[in-house]
Motif scaffolding. Structure first.
Motif, short mmCIF file in Angstrom:
data_model
loop_
_atom_site.label_atom_id
_atom_site.label_comp_id
_atom_site.label_asym_id
_atom_site.label_seq_id
_atom_site.Cartn_x
_atom_site.Cartn_y
_atom_site.Cartn_z
N GLU A 54 41.97 38.16 37.38
CA GLU A 54 40.74 37.41 37.59
C GLU A 54 41.04 36.05 38.23
OE1 GLU A 54 38.81 37.11 33.83
OE2 GLU A 54 38.61 39.28 33.56
N TRP A 55 42.15 35.46 37.84
CA TRP A 55 42.54 34.16 38.41
C TRP A 55 43.01 34.29 39.84
CZ3 TRP A 55 46.04 32.45 33.71
CH2 TRP A 55 45.22 32.16 32.61
N LEU A 56 43.85 35.31 40.11
CA LEU A 56 44.44 35.52 41.43
C LEU A 56 44.28 36.99 41.83
CD1 LEU A 56 47.74 33.53 40.77
CD2 LEU A 56 45.82 32.75 42.17
N PRO A 57 43.05 37.38 42.19
CA PRO A 57 42.79 38.80 42.46
C PRO A 57 43.58 39.38 43.62
CG PRO A 57 40.91 37.44 43.08
CD PRO A 57 41.84 36.56 42.31
N TYR A 58 43.82 38.59 44.67
CA TYR A 58 44.56 39.13 45.81
C TYR A 58 45.97 39.52 45.41
CZ TYR A 58 46.41 39.72 50.52
OH TYR A 58 46.98 40.25 51.65
N GLU A 59 46.55 38.75 44.51
CA GLU A 59 47.92 38.99 44.07
C GLU A 59 48.01 40.01 42.95
OE1 GLU A 59 50.71 38.13 45.16
OE2 GLU A 59 52.18 38.10 43.56
N PHE A 60 47.07 39.98 42.01
CA PHE A 60 47.25 40.74 40.78
C PHE A 60 46.16 41.78 40.48
CE2 PHE A 60 49.62 36.75 39.89
CZ PHE A 60 50.86 37.32 39.69
N GLN A 61 45.19 41.97 41.36
CA GLN A 61 44.17 42.99 41.12
C GLN A 61 44.61 44.32 41.75
OE1 GLN A 61 41.10 43.06 39.32
NE2 GLN A 61 41.55 45.21 39.71
N PRO A 62 44.92 45.33 40.93
CA PRO A 62 45.36 46.61 41.51
C PRO A 62 44.19 47.37 42.15
CG PRO A 62 45.19 46.78 39.12
CD PRO A 62 44.94 45.35 39.47
N SER A 63 44.45 47.93 43.32
CA SER A 63 43.43 48.71 44.01
C SER A 63 44.03 49.95 44.67
CB SER A 63 42.72 47.85 45.06
OG SER A 63 43.67 47.24 45.94
N GLY A 112 49.87 64.46 39.25
CA GLY A 112 50.50 63.56 40.21
C GLY A 112 50.55 62.13 39.73
N GLY A 113 51.14 61.28 40.59
CA GLY A 113 51.41 59.92 40.20
C GLY A 113 50.20 59.09 39.85
N GLY A 114 49.04 59.33 40.46
CA GLY A 114 47.90 58.47 40.24
C GLY A 114 47.37 58.47 38.83
N GLY A 115 47.74 59.48 38.03
CA GLY A 115 47.21 59.56 36.68
C GLY A 115 47.62 58.41 35.81
N ALA A 116 48.68 57.68 36.17
CA ALA A 116 49.17 56.58 35.34
C ALA A 116 48.53 55.26 35.72
CB ALA A 116 50.69 56.48 35.45
N CYS A 117 47.67 55.25 36.73
CA CYS A 117 47.14 54.00 37.26
C CYS A 117 45.82 53.60 36.62
CB CYS A 117 46.94 54.11 38.76
SG CYS A 117 48.44 53.77 39.68
N SER A 118 45.61 52.29 36.63
CA SER A 118 44.36 51.74 36.15
C SER A 118 44.00 50.57 37.05
CB SER A 118 44.50 51.27 34.70
OG SER A 118 43.37 50.51 34.30
N THR A 119 42.71 50.30 37.18
CA THR A 119 42.27 49.13 37.93
C THR A 119 42.06 47.94 37.00
OG1 THR A 119 39.97 49.88 37.76
CG2 THR A 119 41.20 50.52 39.74
N GLU A 120 42.35 48.12 35.72
CA GLU A 120 42.25 47.04 34.73
C GLU A 120 43.63 46.77 34.15
OE1 GLU A 120 39.70 45.15 33.98
OE2 GLU A 120 38.39 46.17 35.41
N PRO A 121 44.41 45.92 34.79
CA PRO A 121 45.77 45.65 34.30
C PRO A 121 45.77 44.86 32.99
CG PRO A 121 45.20 44.12 36.04
CD PRO A 121 44.06 45.11 35.96
N HIS A 122 46.82 45.03 32.23
CA HIS A 122 46.98 44.31 30.97
C HIS A 122 48.30 43.54 31.02
CE1 HIS A 122 43.53 46.39 29.23
NE2 HIS A 122 44.01 47.51 29.75
N PHE A 123 48.19 42.24 31.26
CA PHE A 123 49.37 41.40 31.35
C PHE A 123 49.74 40.85 29.97
CE2 PHE A 123 47.39 41.22 35.57
CZ PHE A 123 48.48 41.56 36.36
#
Length: 202
Positions: A149-158, A130-141
């Motif tokens: 880390e700078w703007l967790p509400y906006e850019f921290q995936p959960s 399923g779709g969740g297999g592609a997700c990570s909680t550690e994004p790489h911009f």
């Protein structure tokens, strides 16, 4: 006023585009449209509907921030070629990358929801691919920017990629993002052509 603008465009397309791309409001509108999408994601989806953003969702937000800042850079002075080229490069990066991420999110959304029958019968979404297999909680911009880390509400995936159930008029969030980026492309292409014409004529 809009009728007059289209009449001018009809009579002299390239000349009109060249004139438009040198006007600050055009670029501020682009930034405002991108800001609207960002605030909608944060205010309506994340805060009001309590939908946690997934990894690809925060990448899409990043692309919209690129478009926002691109418009602001050009709006400083649309007649300065260096600012125009930097802004256009950033805008096209944001638009094209955002479109790619939106398409990817839509594919994950479809594959995730296609497994509803598997889940209903006691199957495992992740084991079934399923779709969740592609997700990570550690994004790489890009450029290694630690935006989460700078703007967790906006850019921290959960959240889990593709697992949202929100729809409007039969379209999901990823599909509306695709539509939004299509509008950006349609709007950005002619003013880019006008910019190229002005640079060549100098």
């Amino acid at each position: 006023m809009i009728a007059n603008l289209f009449q001018q465009f009809k009579q002299a397309p390239m000349g009109t585009l060249s004139s438009w791309e040198q006007q600050r409001p055009v670029w501020l509108v682009m930034s405002a449209a991108s800001l609207f999408l960002i605030l909608s994601a944060m205010g309506y989806f994340q805060w009001f509907l309590e939908m946690d953003p997934c990894e690809i969702c925060v990448y899409i937000r990043f692309s919209q921030c690129c478009i926002l800042f691109a418009g602001l850079i050009i709006a400083i002075n649309p007649r300065i070629s260096v600012l125009k080229l930097i802004g256009l490069a950033l805008a096209w990066y944001g638009v094209l990358q955002g479109m790619a991420w939106s398409i990817e999110l839509n594919v994950l959304h479809d594959s995730s929801h296609a497994l509803d029958d598997v889940m209903a019968s006691g199957g495992d979404l992740f084991a079934a691919g399923g779709g969740g297999g592609a997700c990570s909680t550690e994004p790489h911009f890009p450029l290694g920017l630690p935006l989460h880390e700078w703007l967790p509400y906006e850019f921290q995936p959960s959240g889990i990629c593709g697992e949202d159930d929100w729809t409007l008029l039969g379209l999901n969030m990823a599909q509306y993002c695709i539509i939004a980026y299509t509008f950006f492309i349609v709007a950005l292409a002619p003013v880019t052509a006008g910019t190229v014409k002005n640079l060549i004529s100098k």
